[in-house]
Design an enzyme around this catalytic site. Sequence first.
Site, PDB file in Angstrom:
ATOM      1  N   VAL A 198       0.798  -1.455  -0.033  1.00  0.00           N
ATOM      2  CA  VAL A 198      -0.272   0.129  -0.039  1.00  0.00           C
ATOM      3  C   VAL A 198       0.985   1.603  -0.011  1.00  0.00           C
ATOM      4  CG1 VAL A 198      -1.340   1.290   1.261  1.00  0.00           C
ATOM      5  CG2 VAL A 198      -2.114  -1.268   0.911  1.00  0.00           C
ATOM      6  N   PRO A 225       8.540  -0.926  10.831  1.00  0.00           N
ATOM      7  CA  PRO A 225      10.351  -2.430  11.065  1.00  0.00           C
ATOM      8  C   PRO A 225      10.251  -3.117   9.276  1.00  0.00           C
ATOM      9  CG  PRO A 225       7.983  -2.953  12.130  1.00  0.00           C
ATOM     10  CD  PRO A 225       7.394  -1.688  11.253  1.00  0.00           C
ATOM     11  N   PRO A 272       5.385   1.713 -35.116  1.00  0.00           N
ATOM     12  CA  PRO A 272       6.202   0.202 -35.724  1.00  0.00           C
ATOM     13  C   PRO A 272       4.119  -0.141 -37.205  1.00  0.00           C
ATOM     14  CG  PRO A 272       5.175  -0.315 -34.511  1.00  0.00           C
ATOM     15  CD  PRO A 272       5.274   0.474 -33.778  1.00  0.00           C
ATOM     16  N   ASP A 296       3.053  10.040 -43.377  1.00  0.00           N
ATOM     17  CA  ASP A 296       4.315   9.103 -44.075  1.00  0.00           C
ATOM     18  C   ASP A 296       3.897   7.928 -44.943  1.00  0.00           C
ATOM     19  OD1 ASP A 296       6.365  10.508 -44.630  1.00  0.00           O
ATOM     20  OD2 ASP A 296       7.288   9.556 -43.020  1.00  0.00           O
ATOM     21  N   LYS A 302       2.494  12.282 -51.720  1.00  0.00           N
ATOM     22  CA  LYS A 302       2.068  13.419 -52.826  1.00  0.00           C
ATOM     23  C   LYS A 302       1.871  14.682 -52.905  1.00  0.00           C
ATOM     24  CE  LYS A 302      -1.899   9.471 -53.343  1.00  0.00           C
ATOM     25  NZ  LYS A 302      -3.129   9.044 -53.274  1.00  0.00           N
ATOM     26  N   GLY A 317       6.720   7.423 -39.208  1.00  0.00           N
ATOM     27  CA  GLY A 317       6.830   5.968 -38.643  1.00  0.00           C
ATOM     28  C   GLY A 317       7.711   5.660 -37.800  1.00  0.00           C
ATOM     29  N   GLY A 318       7.421   4.833 -36.778  1.00  0.00           N
ATOM     30  CA  GLY A 318       8.745   4.400 -36.142  1.00  0.00           C
ATOM     31  C   GLY A 318       8.636   5.531 -35.462  1.00  0.00           C
ATOM     32  N   ASP A 319      10.062   5.779 -35.190  1.00  0.00           N
ATOM     33  CA  ASP A 319      10.674   6.831 -34.591  1.00  0.00           C
ATOM     34  C   ASP A 319      11.305   8.450 -35.346  1.00  0.00           C
ATOM     35  OD1 ASP A 319      11.272   7.755 -31.487  1.00  0.00           O
ATOM     36  OD2 ASP A 319      12.746   9.018 -33.037  1.00  0.00           O
ATOM     37  N   MET A 356      15.239  -1.046 -43.839  1.00  0.00           N
ATOM     38  CA  MET A 356      15.579   0.301 -45.539  1.00  0.00           C
ATOM     39  C   MET A 356      16.258  -1.157 -46.229  1.00  0.00           C
ATOM     40  SD  MET A 356      14.403   3.808 -44.546  1.00  0.00           S
ATOM     41  CE  MET A 356      16.313   3.881 -43.811  1.00  0.00           C
TER      42      MET A 356
END
Length: 411
Positions: free
Chosen positions: A26, A46, A177, A200, A222, A253-255, A337
């Site tokens: 707790v 204690p 991802p 992306d 585009k 995407g990703g980082d 990639m």
Amino acid sequence: MAEHPAYPVGLRLTGRRVVVLGGGQVAQRRLPALIAAGADILLVSPEATPSVEAMADAGEITWLRRPYAEGDLSGAWYALIATSDPAANTTASAEAESHRVWCVRSDDADQATAWTPATGTSEGVTVAVLTTSASGRDPRHTAAIRDAVVAGLADGTLVAPHHRTRTPGVALVGGGPGDPDLITVRGRRLLAEADVVIADRLGPRDLLAELPPHVEVIDAAKIPYGRYMAQEAINDALIEHAKQGRSVVRLKGGDPFVFGRGMEEVQALTEAGIPCTVVPGISSSISVPAAAGIPVTHRGVAHEFTVVSGHVAPDDERSLVDWAAMARLTGTLVVLMGVDKIGKIAEALIAHGKAPETPVALVQEGTTAAQRRVDATLATVAETVRTEAVKPPAVIVIGAVVDVNPPAEQP
């Protein structure tokens, strides 16, 4: 006599004495919030769990290593009674009552003068949920309500009427991802607040369908490039919309900073005087292998992992990767990639001394419904990619960790 509901109030405990009796689970759950509130905390117990002991060792709390004794609550503003001794809890509760100290009891809410609500925070807002009476207290119910409210505030699905947070500028958001559930809470909230999203193709596309109809969604693939390079055109679009006072999210995407060209965007925005926030994302380099059952490190197998870009072949003069050094490593090599260059990558690694039988796994469309894993070796991976028609995006894992949890045999 009718039972009255509890009166909700927020305690400001900065610099004020708080006494915690008992150093078990707790206390372990409640102490971090009391520390964050700036309370002067005295723990009387204690024994304590390792986590609570670490708080004392760090100087975040003062710990008296003994059982509770009458007088311990003297000078306290607030007390948390959570020992395993019911008699001590009763005595301490009576002391709290006599000193007019607000007191929470973990073993008997009916005898407490205060209850701890289920709390959560989201962007500077604290949500606290209490049931109306002791007899109807159900911690699971209040926690579920708390979680629903906090989640709604975090992802933007719960917004106060006539109020919508808008911060002009750009946020570079790492979307993870591919699985929409793997974007960060902050990233999802910023998406919900956006006026414009430039996305992306590798970002979590499913999230775009959740955006309100007024949000302008621009597919980065585009954007008309004209005489500019693709990245310059994206930079120009970010700057243009931000200068119009819009809240812009660049969904990647990703980082953003792991082969994401995020720093190029930050630099362009900084030069244009546009405020920019970077929200890290879960990189596919570790999450996609994990989703396919491959740990990038494993005790006794790999003590390091290296992530390299495979978009440039080893024999290309533009390559910045020291492939001879990669071949000498004994840990895991993760290639992003690199599907169309994997043949030349494998040849280079073998030429520099890597064993031809080194295991290789290719994980295509990782974390999505289309995910599939294809295994090979350095000697066979080029042919395997052709025969199995492996296509980008795919994460390539090279090393002994591939065999830690091989894929199940297909019937």
